[in-house]
Design a protein around this motif. Structure first.
Motif, short mmCIF file in Angstrom:
data_model
loop_
_atom_site.label_atom_id
_atom_site.label_comp_id
_atom_site.label_asym_id
_atom_site.label_seq_id
_atom_site.Cartn_x
_atom_site.Cartn_y
_atom_site.Cartn_z
N ASN A 2 0.86 -1.19 0.00
CA ASN A 2 0.00 0.00 0.00
C ASN A 2 0.90 1.25 0.00
OD1 ASN A 2 0.66 0.72 2.74
ND2 ASN A 2 -0.83 -0.79 3.46
N THR B 219 -7.61 8.73 -5.25
CA THR B 219 -8.99 8.42 -4.83
C THR B 219 -9.92 8.15 -6.00
OG1 THR B 219 -9.45 10.78 -4.78
CG2 THR B 219 -8.84 9.75 -2.69
N TRP C 56 -10.47 3.99 -8.98
CA TRP C 56 -11.29 2.79 -9.17
C TRP C 56 -12.77 3.14 -9.28
CZ3 TRP C 56 -7.75 2.84 -4.87
CH2 TRP C 56 -6.53 2.21 -5.14
N LEU D 289 -15.05 -1.06 -6.51
CA LEU D 289 -14.82 -0.86 -5.07
C LEU D 289 -15.78 -1.70 -4.24
CD1 LEU D 289 -14.25 3.01 -4.91
CD2 LEU D 289 -12.53 1.21 -4.67
N TYR E 284 -7.00 -0.09 -0.59
CA TYR E 284 -7.99 0.98 -0.67
C TYR E 284 -8.26 1.58 0.70
CZ TYR E 284 -12.25 3.48 -1.90
OH TYR E 284 -13.19 4.46 -2.09
#
Length: 288
Positions: A95, A162, A165, A170, A197
């Protein structure tokens, strides 16, 4: 030009936060003069030895820079397999927070006593970040929070994490906990756990690329191609809008990798990369 032979070494930098190594390499031509350093960060599904990155590194080293490339600790490669995604579990658990930690660990290493680059060969007041694609977004985020960074160069950078996706993706990601991304080159199905995410949601300030760009103090040079199939060229124009003093270079007809590919068999860089090398050197030397 110095007749000295290029020094090139592979190193492993210990991550202070995660128990995974950061594999890296550096190259320079010894001159007993302190040279500016470029720290290069690959993108998503990328790695430090992808395609033309070694040729690019050689080009900078031959022109009086120390060039350092890293594999982010969770990019899926291993010290034994630098060009393969041998650790898909690590890839899925990567991440942006981890990647920001990796860049910090690398910079800390450069300043440490254990750094293998001789102190009389590198100017630690001129550490510059260069990143491709998602790595471009990463170096923009890092520059805002890292005073040791002198200048920043991005190649086809992502401008916002942000909006990456679609909502349906999501929702399914949240339900399943994982989404698989096909790697067209290797035919691997690469897992992305929903923690990636969540990391973006949980650190809205730290991981806001728009905010980072607006607040960053360093000079920025941004390259993008008009035919970028992965991250639209509009992202480069957004970056310029948020930071008006950005030196923006748009290449007509160039794609996300500026004409490169992996593997790259040729002995020279594709044309766009030759220009990137030239313009980057000028940019780094002009702002000293």
């Amino acid at each position: 030009m110095h007749s000295n032979k290029m020094i090139q070494e592979n190193i492993i930098i210990t991550s202070t936060v995660h128990n995974k190594p950061i594999t890296a390499d550096f190259r320079y031509i010894p001159s007993k003069e302190k040279k500016p350093l470029i720290l290069f960060v690959h993108g998503f599904k990328g790695f430090k030895d992808w395609g033309v990155f070694n040729l690019l590194a050689d080009g900078f080293a031959q022109n009086g820079f120390v060039f350092v490339k890293i594999n982010l600790s969770h990019n899926g490669t291993t010290p034994e397999q630098l060009n393969d995604f041998a650790d898909l579990e690590a890839f899925g658990n990567n991440n942006f927070t981890k990647e920001l930690d990796d860049v910090k660990d690398t910079i800390d290493y450069l300043f440490s006593a254990s750094c293998q680059i001789p102190k009389d060969e590198v100017n630690l007041n001129s550490i510059n970040l260069m990143g491709h694609s998602r790595g471009g977004g990463l170096v923009l985020l890092k520059a805002r929070e890292e005073v040791r960074i002198h200048k920043v160069i991005t190649l086809a950078a992502i401008s916002d994490l942000t909006k990456r996706w679609p909502e349906s993706f999501l929702q399914e990601w949240r339900e399943k906990g994982v989404q698989y991304i096909e790697n067209k080159r290797t035919n691997q199905l690469m897992p992305l756990y929903v923690q990636l995410y969540d990391d973006v949601l949980n650190h809205p300030d730290r991981l806001s690329i728009p905010k980072a760009i607006k607040e960053m103090k360093q000079p920025l040079l941004a390259f993008h191609g008009t035919e970028d199939e992965t991250l639209p060229v509009a992202m480069a124009h957004q970056i310029k809008e948020w930071k008006p003093d950005t030196e923006l270079v748009i290449y007509e007809k160039e794609n996300h990798v500026f004409g490169a590919a992996h593997p790259w068999q040729e002995k020279t860089l594709p044309n766009a990369f030759k220009l990137i090398l030239m313009k980057s050197e000028r940019f780094l030397k002009n702002h000293e």
